[in-house]
Design a protein around this motif. Sequence first.
Motif, PDB file in Angstrom:
ATOM      1  N   TRP A   1      28.425  40.530  40.621  1.00 11.18           N
ATOM      2  CA  TRP A   1      28.504  40.522  39.156  1.00 11.18           C
ATOM      3  C   TRP A   1      29.923  40.769  38.677  1.00 11.18           C
ATOM      4  O   TRP A   1      30.254  40.527  37.520  1.00 11.18           O
ATOM      5  N   GLN A   2      30.776  41.279  39.555  1.00 11.03           N
ATOM      6  CA  GLN A   2      32.170  41.525  39.181  1.00 11.03           C
ATOM      7  C   GLN A   2      33.040  40.278  39.342  1.00 11.03           C
ATOM      8  O   GLN A   2      34.162  40.226  38.853  1.00 11.03           O
ATOM      9  N   VAL A   3      32.525  39.289  40.076  1.00 14.99           N
ATOM     10  CA  VAL A   3      33.378  38.162  40.459  1.00 14.99           C
ATOM     11  C   VAL A   3      33.736  37.226  39.291  1.00 14.99           C
ATOM     12  O   VAL A   3      34.907  36.873  39.126  1.00 14.99           O
ATOM     13  N   PRO A   4      32.776  36.806  38.458  1.00 13.77           N
ATOM     14  CA  PRO A   4      33.166  35.843  37.406  1.00 13.77           C
ATOM     15  C   PRO A   4      34.297  36.353  36.515  1.00 13.77           C
ATOM     16  O   PRO A   4      35.290  35.644  36.291  1.00 13.77           O
ATOM     17  N   MET A   5      34.192  37.568  36.010  1.00 13.09           N
ATOM     18  CA  MET A   5      35.239  38.065  35.105  1.00 13.09           C
ATOM     19  C   MET A   5      36.513  38.380  35.878  1.00 13.09           C
ATOM     20  O   MET A   5      37.627  38.145  35.382  1.00 13.09           O
ATOM     21  N   GLY A   6      36.355  38.891  37.105  1.00 15.91           N
ATOM     22  CA  GLY A   6      37.543  39.179  37.920  1.00 15.91           C
ATOM     23  C   GLY A   6      38.344  37.911  38.185  1.00 15.91           C
ATOM     24  O   GLY A   6      39.578  37.906  38.122  1.00 15.91           O
ATOM     25  N   SER A   7      37.645  36.813  38.443  1.00 15.96           N
ATOM     26  CA  SER A   7      38.333  35.545  38.726  1.00 15.96           C
ATOM     27  C   SER A   7      39.022  35.000  37.487  1.00 15.96           C
ATOM     28  O   SER A   7      40.031  34.308  37.584  1.00 15.96           O
ATOM     29  N   ALA A   8      38.473  35.290  36.321  1.00 12.61           N
ATOM     30  CA  ALA A   8      38.984  34.713  35.073  1.00 12.61           C
ATOM     31  C   ALA A   8      39.995  35.605  34.364  1.00 12.61           C
ATOM     32  O   ALA A   8      40.635  35.174  33.405  1.00 12.61           O
TER      33      ALA A   8
END
Lengths: 172, 195
Positions: free
Chosen positions: A110-117
């Motif tokens: 759940w941390q990946v989408p915002m972390g990537s963006a």
Amino acid sequence: MTEESWQDGVYAALKGLGVSQIGYVPDAGHARLIERAHADNDMAAVVLTTEEEGIALSAGAWLGGQRTALLMQSSGVGNCINMLSLPINCRMGFFTIITMRGEWGEFNPWQVPMGSATEAVLKAAGVHVRRAERAEEVVEVVSASARLAYDSAIPVAVLLSQRLIGAKVWVK
Amino acid sequence: MSGLDRRAVVAELLRDTSDTPGGELLVVTGLGSATYDAGAAGDRDENFYLWGAMGGAAMIGLGLAIAQPTRRVLVITGDGEALMGMGALSTIAARRQPNLAIAVLDNGQFGETGHQASHTALGTDLAAVAKGCGWAATATVTAMADVSALRTRLRNEALFAVIRISPAEVPRFLPIRDGARLTARFRDALGVPIG
């Protein structure tokens, strides 16, 4: 350099630049800075319910002649976008230190989408982004970036990489 | 629908702003009608008008109040703006900031966008929310005769007040909207050193 020692270095740098308000949504990677801020009678440490409150806090402080730093993790950047119009329109210095999640040994998808963006979104919103990857460079990157924010009255973010902070360890 | 005349309310709240402990009252207004009301009451360097940053008015007030502890800060905003930043009521209450007060002009509508009913018309009581967040002093004012006493309290207490205003349209008044200019003149008025 240990995490505690570079965080103490960051705190000293912020103090040296005259920062007197720190808003934060807690993150383990900021724990030492938050602790230092609360222990310091000359620092207003303000716990926030959501990250965009910290942008408005910074704007009010700027109006009143004080400098601030906002501490958050990358997932909070998404909460901030519209509020960034405030320092940009009003030509206010705004400085934030963001601990990265979702980029290095992340356990929680759940941390990946915002972390990537995070970096792209901040840049799209008009924020100047700098990044620290190694403990040896953190204090210098923070110090130079904060000066850029305050002296040039622009929004600046420093991303502290998850490799630097260390991936959160999950134990069953 | 009943309710007070918003322009008359704000004119009274901003009457004699120099008659404030610590000197000229520092005012932050939420976007939309609260900004127009404050401008219509008389433009002044110590007014910081928001034209955006919805949900941010109260927190701007907090940052300013911390930075200027000897001055009084008044945030004037609408119910829609206050609803968007409801978490700030918790954040501010936790600080127990003595020199900050908030006045919400509550018409139960999103007036700027076509008068859609807001949550305060659908059950939310913002004064009760503030109380639940830990504000020690809250008030709800429904009569014009009580606005003068409210003006005094807002300049002396850490008060969260809801004022029930009429949703009737009033003539639009558009104060300065250049944020950089608003910032510079506000800081100049406070004597903040340049750069």
